[in-house]
Design a protein around this motif. Structure first.
Motif, short mmCIF file in Angstrom:
data_model
loop_
_atom_site.label_atom_id
_atom_site.label_comp_id
_atom_site.label_asym_id
_atom_site.label_seq_id
_atom_site.Cartn_x
_atom_site.Cartn_y
_atom_site.Cartn_z
N ALA A 132 0.83 -1.21 0.00
CA ALA A 132 0.00 0.00 0.00
C ALA A 132 0.86 1.26 0.00
CB ALA A 132 -0.92 -0.01 1.22
N GLU A 133 1.97 1.26 0.75
CA GLU A 133 2.88 2.39 0.76
C GLU A 133 3.50 2.61 -0.60
OE1 GLU A 133 4.94 5.65 2.29
OE2 GLU A 133 3.20 4.53 3.02
N ARG B 285 0.93 4.26 -2.77
CA ARG B 285 0.79 5.68 -2.45
C ARG B 285 1.90 6.50 -3.06
NH1 ARG B 285 2.72 9.34 0.84
NH2 ARG B 285 4.24 7.86 1.71
N LEU B 286 3.14 5.99 -2.96
CA LEU B 286 4.27 6.72 -3.52
C LEU B 286 4.21 6.74 -5.04
CD1 LEU B 286 7.17 5.49 -1.20
CD2 LEU B 286 6.13 7.77 -1.27
N GLU B 287 3.76 5.65 -5.63
CA GLU B 287 3.62 5.66 -7.09
C GLU B 287 2.62 6.72 -7.53
OE1 GLU B 287 4.58 0.93 -8.11
OE2 GLU B 287 2.51 1.64 -7.91
N THR B 288 1.54 6.93 -6.74
CA THR B 288 0.55 7.95 -7.07
C THR B 288 1.16 9.35 -6.94
OG1 THR B 288 -1.21 6.51 -6.27
CG2 THR B 288 -1.73 8.86 -6.48
N GLU B 289 1.94 9.56 -5.86
CA GLU B 289 2.57 10.87 -5.69
C GLU B 289 3.60 11.13 -6.78
OE1 GLU B 289 4.18 11.10 -1.82
OE2 GLU B 289 2.23 11.14 -0.79
N GLN C 253 10.49 12.03 -4.73
CA GLN C 253 9.45 11.01 -4.63
C GLN C 253 9.84 9.74 -5.41
OE1 GLN C 253 6.03 13.17 -5.96
NE2 GLN C 253 5.62 14.09 -3.94
#
Length: 414
Positions: A139-140, A143-147, A182
């Motif tokens: 999940a982390e 999230r980082l891939e989205t950011e 990121q």
């Protein structure tokens, strides 16, 4: 007229006395002369001395034994609660022989079952915890891939505006920096998830190994519990039973012995003087209750015990049904051949490898007389006794009791 006669000579007066003394001396000498005793061929052992080539055999005694044997032992300390077979019984591999009992073993099996169940539950909980950790890490990463995707979009927008002169270059640099930061965080999180999977696999393998150890311990205890029913394990006969009902036995203690009935071998006691004349593979003829059987030496021991050497004889796989272990046999082991040797048929009182006083009657003579002689005898082979020294062949050898016949000469009859 008187006639004068001459007086008789003195020797005429002594002549009768002298003749009487001579006759008396002759009779005494005749009585004192040694008379050659007469032997009877029907009651005195005798044999013609033969000369030629002789096949040599070493005769030995022995017994038949099982070629295959199995010793039954206690796999765990227990008590004999039932004897199911007696010596002499014919068995198959699954035939039960003894029943043992060990209450402590039952408790150990139950405890091992609980340990296995406990470890299985722990393994399932551990796998669930690992799955949760992995999902959190994934999940982390998401999230980082989205950011990273949002920062990349922002960077491209500032880049287009900067090219048109609308946006300041400082904003473009900030957007580029955030995108790079990121991306690095995403790479680190992706590396962490790879390491987490490797760590989880190692920990899971350790948990599975612990479970496997508990399962093997349980399987060993179950096997020991099953072995409390002692089975034969082979086709054969129960030869020996070493325990009694109610007896406590320790782990590894001998319980019984099983031996094959059809696959047999012979154990013979070979004369130590002949041991160095034979090798493995030497032909052996066994005289058994079922007739003669041919075999070959398969093993020769090096230790001499009471003048003999133990040797084993390999027998054919197919044997008469009358043969059984422990039956006595007589063996003739082939040693070879002696060329040009004097020998006789074995006679009572004559033993191999000894010197005996016997009487020899010369060959090719009409005189029925035999003369005492010391002869050295050699090996006994197939009923014939070799004469090593003292005879040449053609004579007749007489072997009366030397204590009863001390004379140097005997009469062998008309």
């Amino acid at each position: 007229m008187d006639i004068q006669l001459d007086p008789p000579a003195r020797w005429r007066r002594w002549l009768p006395s002298v003749l009487g003394l001579i006759i008396l001396a002759f009779l005494i000498a005749l009585l004192l002369r040694p008379i050659s005793p007469v032997l009877s061929a029907g009651s005195t052992p005798n044999s013609a001395v033969q000369f030629g080539d002789l096949q040599l055999f070493s005769e030995a005694l022995g017994t038949l034994q099982s070629a295959e044997q199995r010793l039954l032992t206690a796999e765990v300390g227990a008590t004999v609660v039932a004897i199911l077979q007696q010596p002499g019984a014919t068995l198959t591999p699954d035939s039960p022989v003894l029943q043992l009992d060990n209450p402590q073993l039952k408790l150990q099996v139950q405890s091992a079952r609980h340990q296995v169940a406990k470890q299985q539950s722990a393994l399932q909980a551990f796998a669930a915890t690992q799955q949760h950790q992995l999902l959190s890490q994934q999940a982390e990463v998401v999230r980082l891939e989205t950011e990273v995707a949002a920062s990349a979009l922002e960077f491209r927008l500032h880049q287009e505006l900067a090219e048109k002169g609308i946006a300041a270059r400082v904003e473009l640099r900030r957007a580029e920096f955030r995108l790079q930061q990121q991306q690095q965080l995403l790479a680190l999180e992706q590396q962490k998830i790879i390491q987490l999977r490797q760590q989880q696999q190692a920990e899971l393998a350790q948990q599975q190994l612990t479970l496997q150890q508990h399962q093997e311990e349980l399987q060993l205890l179950i096997q020991q519990q099953q072995q409390l029913t002692v089975t034969a394990g082979m086709h054969g006969m129960l030869q020996q039973l070493d325990v009694e009902l109610g007896q406590s036995v320790a782990q590894g203690q001998a319980l019984a012995r099983i031996g094959s009935q059809q696959l047999l071998k012979a154990q013979i006691q070979l004369d130590h003087r002949d041991a160095d004349k034979v090798t493995v593979g030497t032909e052996v003829l066994l005289q058994t209750v079922a007739g003669n059987i041919r075999g070959e030496l398969s093993r020769i021991e090096a230790i001499v015990q009471e003048g003999t050497v133990n040797a084993e004889v390999r027998l054919p796989a197919s044997l008469p049904a009358q043969l059984r272990p422990a039956q006595h046999v007589q063996a003739k082991v082939r040693l070879g051949e002696r060329k040009n040797v004097a020998y006789i048929r074995q006679l009572p009182g004559l033993t191999p490898h000894q010197t005996h006083r016997v009487f020899l009657q010369p060959a090719n003579t009409d005189q029925h007389r035999a003369f005492a002689r010391e002869l050295t005898f050699g090996a006994l082979s197939n009923g014939f006794l070799i004469i090593e020294q003292g005879a040449s062949g053609g004579e007749v050898l007489w072997a009366p009791d030397p204590a009863r016949w001390p004379q140097p000469e005997i009469n062998t009859g008309a």
